[in-house]
Design a protein around this motif. Structure first.
Motif, mmCIF file in Angstrom:
data_model
loop_
_atom_site.group_PDB
_atom_site.id
_atom_site.type_symbol
_atom_site.label_atom_id
_atom_site.label_comp_id
_atom_site.label_asym_id
_atom_site.label_seq_id
_atom_site.Cartn_x
_atom_site.Cartn_y
_atom_site.Cartn_z
ATOM 1 N N ASP A 1 -25.172 18.737 -33.917
ATOM 2 C CA ASP A 1 -26.652 17.999 -34.676
ATOM 3 C C ASP A 1 -25.913 19.255 -35.559
ATOM 4 O O ASP A 1 -25.639 20.451 -35.757
ATOM 5 C CB ASP A 1 -27.322 18.276 -34.901
ATOM 6 C CG ASP A 1 -28.415 17.090 -35.620
ATOM 7 O OD1 ASP A 1 -28.388 17.989 -36.367
ATOM 8 O OD2 ASP A 1 -28.480 15.758 -35.057
ATOM 9 N N ASP B 1 -25.631 8.131 -33.368
ATOM 10 C CA ASP B 1 -27.431 7.419 -33.718
ATOM 11 C C ASP B 1 -27.249 7.526 -34.516
ATOM 12 O O ASP B 1 -27.903 8.647 -35.856
ATOM 13 C CB ASP B 1 -27.971 7.210 -32.675
ATOM 14 C CG ASP B 1 -29.539 6.944 -32.528
ATOM 15 O OD1 ASP B 1 -29.245 6.156 -33.245
ATOM 16 O OD2 ASP B 1 -30.345 8.008 -32.904
ATOM 17 N N TYR C 1 -20.433 15.897 -36.498
ATOM 18 C CA TYR C 1 -19.491 14.683 -35.098
ATOM 19 C C TYR C 1 -17.976 15.234 -35.999
ATOM 20 O O TYR C 1 -16.929 14.528 -35.373
ATOM 21 C CB TYR C 1 -20.590 13.224 -35.246
ATOM 22 C CG TYR C 1 -20.299 12.828 -36.292
ATOM 23 C CD1 TYR C 1 -19.596 12.131 -37.346
ATOM 24 C CD2 TYR C 1 -21.701 12.760 -36.516
ATOM 25 C CE1 TYR C 1 -20.002 11.475 -37.437
ATOM 26 C CE2 TYR C 1 -22.823 12.072 -37.871
ATOM 27 C CZ TYR C 1 -20.924 11.357 -38.238
ATOM 28 O OH TYR C 1 -21.381 9.985 -39.513
ATOM 29 N N GLN D 1 -36.968 13.796 -39.881
ATOM 30 C CA GLN D 1 -36.488 14.147 -41.167
ATOM 31 C C GLN D 1 -36.643 13.368 -42.579
ATOM 32 O O GLN D 1 -37.574 13.747 -43.114
ATOM 33 C CB GLN D 1 -34.796 14.138 -41.632
ATOM 34 C CG GLN D 1 -33.918 15.166 -40.042
ATOM 35 C CD GLN D 1 -32.935 14.781 -40.201
ATOM 36 O OE1 GLN D 1 -32.357 13.317 -39.626
ATOM 37 N NE2 GLN D 1 -32.362 15.601 -40.065
ATOM 38 N N GLY E 1 -33.495 15.184 -32.003
ATOM 39 C CA GLY E 1 -34.174 15.987 -31.009
ATOM 40 C C GLY E 1 -33.789 15.542 -29.498
ATOM 41 O O GLY E 1 -34.591 16.115 -28.710
ATOM 42 N N GLY F 1 -27.495 8.090 -39.180
ATOM 43 C CA GLY F 1 -28.523 8.133 -40.029
ATOM 44 C C GLY F 1 -29.810 9.314 -40.345
ATOM 45 O O GLY F 1 -29.131 10.476 -39.217
ATOM 46 N N HIS G 1 -31.424 10.691 -26.274
ATOM 47 C CA HIS G 1 -30.783 10.067 -25.587
ATOM 48 C C HIS G 1 -29.781 11.058 -24.760
ATOM 49 O O HIS G 1 -29.251 10.525 -24.016
ATOM 50 C CB HIS G 1 -29.610 9.669 -27.037
ATOM 51 C CG HIS G 1 -29.856 8.416 -27.864
ATOM 52 N ND1 HIS G 1 -30.734 8.141 -28.966
ATOM 53 C CD2 HIS G 1 -30.570 6.714 -27.073
ATOM 54 C CE1 HIS G 1 -31.395 7.300 -29.047
ATOM 55 N NE2 HIS G 1 -30.312 6.537 -28.161
HETATM 56 C C1 LIG Z 1 -31.694 9.223 -35.812
HETATM 57 S S1 LIG Z 1 -30.843 10.674 -35.443
HETATM 58 C C2 LIG Z 1 -30.562 11.236 -34.005
HETATM 59 C C3 LIG Z 1 -31.786 11.216 -33.198
HETATM 60 C C4 LIG Z 1 -31.074 11.163 -31.540
HETATM 61 N N1 LIG Z 1 -30.215 10.984 -30.517
HETATM 62 C C5 LIG Z 1 -32.441 11.357 -30.372
HETATM 63 O O1 LIG Z 1 -32.545 10.913 -29.653
HETATM 64 O O2 LIG Z 1 -32.965 12.200 -30.900
HETATM 65 C C6 LIG Z 1 -29.312 11.230 -36.098
HETATM 66 C C7 LIG Z 1 -29.322 12.336 -36.378
HETATM 67 O O3 LIG Z 1 -28.160 12.886 -37.012
HETATM 68 C C8 LIG Z 1 -27.663 13.928 -37.515
HETATM 69 N N2 LIG Z 1 -26.500 14.203 -38.237
HETATM 70 C C9 LIG Z 1 -26.172 13.519 -39.481
HETATM 71 N N3 LIG Z 1 -25.235 13.407 -40.327
HETATM 72 C C10 LIG Z 1 -24.650 13.845 -38.931
HETATM 73 C C11 LIG Z 1 -23.267 14.722 -38.995
HETATM 74 N N4 LIG Z 1 -22.503 14.645 -39.780
HETATM 75 N N5 LIG Z 1 -23.208 15.409 -38.059
HETATM 76 C C12 LIG Z 1 -23.656 15.749 -36.631
HETATM 77 N N6 LIG Z 1 -24.905 15.054 -36.333
HETATM 78 C C13 LIG Z 1 -25.294 14.394 -37.965
HETATM 79 C C14 LIG Z 1 -28.972 14.156 -38.581
HETATM 80 O O4 LIG Z 1 -29.211 15.448 -38.722
HETATM 81 C C15 LIG Z 1 -30.389 13.894 -37.475
HETATM 82 O O5 LIG Z 1 -30.856 14.320 -36.217
#
Ligand SMILES: C[S@@+](CC[C@H](N)C(=O)[O-])C[C@H]1O[C@@H](n2cnc3c(N)ncnc32)[C@H](O)[C@@H]1O
Length: 310
Positions: free
Chosen positions: A54, A103, A81, A110, A33, A105, A36
């Motif tokens: 993302d 960050d 990423y 979700q 969202g 997971g 960070h």
């Molecule tokens: C823990 S959340 C991050 C929350 C974020 N730091 C915030 O402050 O809102 C992890 C995010 O990583 C994304 N994600 C998972 N695998 C990914 C990938 N391979 N590449 C990019 N984003 C990914 C997920 O869709 C999810 O939205």
């Protein structure tokens, strides 16, 4: 789309350790969202640049709204990423001068939005894809992978000691009809294991394993860290927050590898190692304070590791 709720974990700590400075380039590999990203943007404004990634279209919509005020500082990309090196190349960017945050997971959104199929307590189709364009969902794995493959996934990614029993039960059930929903699978797992031996819900580990397999999570982390670390400018930082022991172990070992002077086998006479690339800044992982855990219980399993390019 339901309201996007996610409270960023270790927010202050992550942006502090990232050492955000005006004028430098930062990457947020897991935008979610934008919690960070927003704090990074505030600190690197006006001359810094942040590129945030993302794969989840819902996260992109939520973050675009959240970061509207920072749109001149933050570039939001719907991409994995894993593609960071390729995308930086296409933008003619040779080095990450400031640092990168991962960050890992799933976001709270979700995990709790029923139709995404991450939770065993909410009836939904078996899905678990971060990226809805990913061709493989949890349904495909549960209903078409071999029994042996299922055992491997549950053991390796869930450290589930009853993997064999659970895989057997799944194969028996799907022989009659496909297993379609989260609750159906959770009940099946419950019926396959001695419930008294569990402190947590017996489906917890299998659901974690399926999520890791569906999204190729561990391979993605490894590939990405290996490719991104060489792209860091001297003194640029890498901050990784993980939520389970498999991820944390992987990050710890990769940081250790890149910060070692020599990893040759003792019998090797001439060292063929590349010069070390990282200095570890957190000997022990940073965890959430009691106050944060009280306010945001999912933060209790977070572990943050930080290293700096040398
Ligand atoms: C823990 S959340 C991050 C929350 C974020 N730091 C915030 O402050 O809102 C992890 C995010 O990583 C994304 N994600 C998972 N695998 C990914 C990938 N391979 N590449 C990019 N984003 C990914 C997920 O869709 C999810 O939205």
């Amino acid at each position: 789309m339901a309201e996007f709720i996610h409270e960023p974990v270790l927010l202050e700590e992550a942006v502090e350790w990232l050492n955000c400075r005006n004028g430098l380039l930062y990457i947020d590999g897991t935008l979610g969202g934008g919690g960070h990203s927003k704090e990074i943007a505030k600190r690197i404004y006006p001359d810094g640049r942040l590129i945030s990634f993302d794969v989840d279209p819902d996260a992109i919509v939520a973050a675009e709204k959240n970061l509207a005020q920072w749109k001149d500082t933050v570039t939001i990309l719907r991409s994995s990423y894993v593609n960071i090196p390729e995308i930086l190349k296409s933008l003619n960017i040779k080095k990450i001068t400031g640092g990168i945050l991962l960050d890992l997971g799933a976001s709270y959104y979700q995990l709790t939005t029923g139709e995404r199929g991450f939770s065993f307590s909410k009836e939904a189709p078996l899905d678990m894809r971060f990226n809805p364009d990913n061709p493989v969902s949890a349904y495909d794995i549960v209903n078409s992978f071999s029994e042996q493959e299922l055992v491997r996934i549950f053991s390796n990614y869930g450290e589930e000691r009853f993997s064999k029993r659970i895989a057997r039960k799944i194969v028996e059930k799907r022989h009659k009809q496909p297993i379609k929903t989260t609750v159906e699978l959770a009940n099946l797992i419950k019926s396959a294991v001695p419930v008294s031996s569990y402190k947590i819900h017996p489906a917890t580990r299998v659901f974690q394993a399926l999520r890791i397999a569906v999204n190729n999570e561990l391979d993605n982390i490894e590939k990405s860290l290996k490719e991104v670390i060489p792209l860091l400018e001297k003194n640029a930082r890498i901050v990784v927050i993980s939520f389970h022991s498999l991820e944390d172990r992987l990050v710890k070992n990769l940081f250790k590898y890149y910060s070692s002077n020599c990893v040759c086998l003792p019998e090797q006479l001439i060292c063929t190692c590349e010069p070390k690339k990282l200095k570890i800044l957190t000997k022990k992982p940073i965890t959430a304070s009691q106050e944060e855990i009280k306010r945001n219980p999912p933060s209790r399993s977070a572990k943050m590791r930080v290293a700096e390019r040398v």
